[in-house]
Design a protein around this motif. Structure first.
Motif, PDB file in Angstrom:
ATOM      1  N   GLN A 153      26.010 -52.239 -62.248  1.00 34.29           N
ATOM      2  CA  GLN A 153      24.964 -51.468 -61.574  1.00 34.29           C
ATOM      3  C   GLN A 153      23.613 -52.176 -61.597  1.00 34.29           C
ATOM      4  O   GLN A 153      22.943 -52.280 -60.555  1.00 34.29           O
ATOM      5  N   LEU A 189      16.748 -45.122 -67.248  1.00 34.42           N
ATOM      6  CA  LEU A 189      18.149 -45.265 -67.665  1.00 34.42           C
ATOM      7  C   LEU A 189      18.606 -46.717 -67.678  1.00 34.42           C
ATOM      8  O   LEU A 189      19.754 -46.994 -68.028  1.00 34.42           O
ATOM      9  N   TRP A 190      17.750 -47.651 -67.346  1.00 31.48           N
ATOM     10  CA  TRP A 190      18.109 -49.032 -66.995  1.00 31.48           C
ATOM     11  C   TRP A 190      18.786 -49.771 -68.149  1.00 31.48           C
ATOM     12  O   TRP A 190      19.968 -50.096 -68.080  1.00 31.48           O
ATOM     13  N   CYS A 243      27.499 -50.878 -66.794  1.00 34.31           N
ATOM     14  CA  CYS A 243      26.053 -51.113 -66.837  1.00 34.31           C
ATOM     15  C   CYS A 243      25.708 -52.415 -66.129  1.00 34.31           C
ATOM     16  O   CYS A 243      24.786 -52.472 -65.310  1.00 34.31           O
ATOM     17  N   SER A 245      30.101 -45.027 -62.856  1.00 33.78           N
ATOM     18  CA  SER A 245      29.281 -44.266 -63.806  1.00 33.78           C
ATOM     19  C   SER A 245      30.107 -43.171 -64.477  1.00 33.78           C
ATOM     20  O   SER A 245      30.025 -42.962 -65.694  1.00 33.78           O
ATOM     21  N   ARG A 284      22.957 -41.586 -64.494  1.00 34.13           N
ATOM     22  CA  ARG A 284      22.878 -42.636 -63.471  1.00 34.13           C
ATOM     23  C   ARG A 284      23.619 -42.224 -62.200  1.00 34.13           C
ATOM     24  O   ARG A 284      23.135 -42.446 -61.086  1.00 34.13           O
ATOM     25  N   MET A 289      15.788 -44.507 -62.363  1.00 36.90           N
ATOM     26  CA  MET A 289      16.750 -45.533 -62.773  1.00 36.90           C
ATOM     27  C   MET A 289      16.162 -46.414 -63.861  1.00 36.90           C
ATOM     28  O   MET A 289      16.874 -46.885 -64.754  1.00 36.90           O
ATOM     29  N   TYR A 305      25.199 -42.446 -68.623  1.00 36.39           N
ATOM     30  CA  TYR A 305      25.966 -42.887 -67.456  1.00 36.39           C
ATOM     31  C   TYR A 305      26.127 -41.766 -66.437  1.00 36.39           C
ATOM     32  O   TYR A 305      26.103 -42.009 -65.214  1.00 36.39           O
TER      33      TYR A 305
END
Length: 402
Positions: free
Chosen positions: A226, A313-314, A223, A377, A286, A310, A283
């Motif tokens: 990314q 899902l951030w 995480c 991911s 993503r 995104m 994940y």
């Protein structure tokens, strides 16, 4: 949701405002990469290294600030963190060399963030709410805090255009100083000692011998890799694709906006479904979003779609990861244990931010880092799948005796 606000509304509001300031200002650091690099003739690696160092220092300091908050209450930790953050921004605005940038943006702001962000603040929320409302409360605080990431970006870009990057950082420093009076809303106290409870050493030993703890930590590494790579380098990447600079700002703002819905939804689902299984799905999602973004022609429309997807899902990983730690080990040492897991997030953040600059300076593009992000991911999804969300034997025994 109503019950959560009724029980701890004041704490949730204070937590959300502090997170909004702390994370909202941080979310806009990528906007300073082009003007600072252009003025001083730096490659992108110089700025990227300073922000990567910030994330590394943030992560290294987090277990210690978390332990202090668990033992003595969060108020003092947040005050010191807010002051260091504000001073770091003021000095960053005066930076004129790679060293001064690394000391201000890297060291001071990194320590400041460790005292004003998720691990400490969500520890406050975790202690303020009963177990059945904890995931929702963390989701609410994270979601409301995410609004700062949406609201601060246009303001930051406007300040840079109006005052220049240096004066803009000075204004942001004054804004972050508002964290100090907001501390009065937290009303956090360390849990009283009831005798026979875990020592700090025992809590560390228990967590470090639990496989689920390490699986969560290594998943959280991905995480960090990314979000910091995207946060720092996406605006410049879109300019490289011949899009206006305002598109990158809008995309980051969309990430902040949809992050509100994502973190709230994650907190809500986390109270009803397996949080590790939700992390696995997150994940994998993503990976799909990044693949589609790279596969399709890069246009304003595709960039905005990427920002929305995104963003959802951030930071949805945050309430799910911290909530799982709280379920497994309890809340007495939540800020410290969450801080250790967060350290791995920041190790990933360091590599994502720094390697993005290195790879670009060496190859002239970000292709390799995008590919690594996709592979990571898939790895994070696999790591979270076997985690079992149940209390450790110590807590099960305590519940049986209650």
């Amino acid at each position: 949701m109503t019950a959560v606000w009724r029980n701890s509304g004041w704490v949730l509001l204070g937590s959300a405002l502090i997170l909004a300031l702390s994370l909202g200002v941080r979310h806009g650091f990528g906007l300073f990469l082009p003007p600072m690099s252009a003025q001083f003739g730096w490659g992108r690696e110089v700025f990227a290294f300073a922000i990567a160092l910030q994330n590394l220092i943030w992560g290294l300091a987090q277990p210690f600030t978390g332990a202090l908050a668990d033992r003595f209450g969060a108020a003092k930790v947040v005050i010191v963190g807010g002051v260091l953050y504000a001073v770091g921004l003021l000095l960053m605005g005066l930076s004129d060399s790679p060293l001064s940038l690394s000391l201000s943006a890297g060291l001071l702001i990194g320590i400041g963030l460790s005292g004003t962000s998720f691990s400490v603040i969500l520890g406050v929320v975790g202690r303020a709410l009963p177990p059945e409302q904890r995931s929702m409360g963390m989701g609410i605080a994270s979601a409301a805090g995410s609004f700062g990431q949406f609201a601060m970006l246009p303001g930051t870009l406007g300040l840079i255009g109006w005052l220049g990057w240096s004066a803009a950082l000075l204004v942001l420093g004054l804004l972050v100083a508002l964290v100090v009076p907001l501390v009065s809303m937290l009303k956090d106290r360390p849990l009283p000692s009831l005798g026979g409870e875990q020592s700090l050493k025992e809590a560390l030993r228990e967590a470090c011998t639990h496989s689920g703890f390490w699986l969560l930590a290594f998943g959280f590494f991905v995480c960090g890799f990314q979000v910091v790579f995207i946060g720092i380098h996406l605006p410049a990447y879109l300019v490289d694709q011949h899009l206006p600079a305002t598109v990158g700002t809008t995309v980051l703002a969309l990430i902040g906006l949809f992050n509100i819905f994502g973190t709230y939804t994650a907190g809500w689902l986390g109270g009803r479904m397996s949080k590790p299984r939700l992390l696995t799905g997150l994940y994998l999602a993503r990976a799909v979003v990044i693949v589609l973004f790279l596969w399709a022609p890069v246009t304003q429309f595709s960039a905005y779609l990427f920002g929305m997807a995104m963003g959802f899902l951030w930071l949805s990983t945050v309430p799910l990861t911290n909530g799982t730690v709280a379920t497994m080990f309890g809340v007495r040492n939540l800020s410290m244990l969450g801080g250790i897991v967060f350290l791995f997030h920041q190790l990933g953040a360091f590599l994502g931010g720094w390697l993005g600059g290195v790879v670009y300076d060496q190859t002239g593009n970000y292709d390799l880092i995008w590919q690594v992000s996709i592979l990571l991911s898939v790895l994070a999804a696999a790591l979270n799948w076997p985690v079992r969300e149940r209390p450790v034997a110590r807590l099960q025994m305590q519940e049986g005796m209650a």
